[in-house]
Design a protein around this motif. Structure first.
Motif: not given
Length: 166
Positions: A32-36, A54-59, A61-68, A74-79
């Motif tokens: 999903a993050t790769a699509l975004l 993008l960061h705001s949505l990921i944090e 909607r996916f309930k992640l802290d800023p580091g995660k 970063a992983q999604a960008t590579r993928a």
């Protein structure tokens, strides 16, 4: 193209070198993050506004802290850089995410499209193709587009709430 072939060969020779890149049934967040990431990268380098959104949505909607969230992006960008089509990501999402979740992903895509205030043909087309691959009806896709556009309209009470979240 040669870089992709080299990576493929490296993956065969040394499997598991980057286990974070796997797209098993739990890899839907990465997919999903790769699509975004794909959406914000369509018109070149993402703007500061698009990156923040993008960061705001990921944090949120996916309930992640800023580091995660940073690590996932970063992983999604590579993928996303290695993918040849959207199906690579949407197939993972289809196996793992229910209809409500797929609708939320399309809504997030629209939020990123509207983040810079302009909708290009390419952005509109990518959301249309992703929605189609995710089994989201045209009606739902258009309704979500209208909803997000309404939220972004200056002076709308929803817009002020949405801007406060970013």
């Amino acid at each position: 193209m040669l870089d992709g072939l080299r990576q493929f060969i490296a993956d065969i020779v040394s499997p598991g070198a980057d286990t974070d890149m796997s797209f098993d049934d739990t890899g839907y967040l990465l997919a999903a993050t790769a699509l975004l990431v794909h959406v914000v990268s369509l018109d070149g380098e993402p703007s500061a506004i698009e990156k923040r959104k993008l960061h705001s949505l990921i944090e949120s909607r996916f309930k992640l802290d800023p580091g995660k969230a940073d690590h996932l992006i970063a992983q999604a960008t590579r993928a996303e850089g290695e993918a040849v089509d959207l199906y690579h990501f949407t197939s993972v999402i289809m196996r793992s995410v229910n209809e409500e979740g797929r609708l939320r992903i399309i809504e997030m895509m629209w939020e990123l499209v509207y983040a810079d205030g302009e909708v290009s043909e390419f952005e509109d087309n990518v959301v249309w193709r992703a929605a189609d691959l995710l089994g989201v009806s045209s009606r739902d896709r258009i309704d979500l587009k209208r909803k997000v556009a309404e939220q972004r309209r200056p002076g709308s009470s929803v817009s002020k709430t949405a801007d406060a979240e970013t």
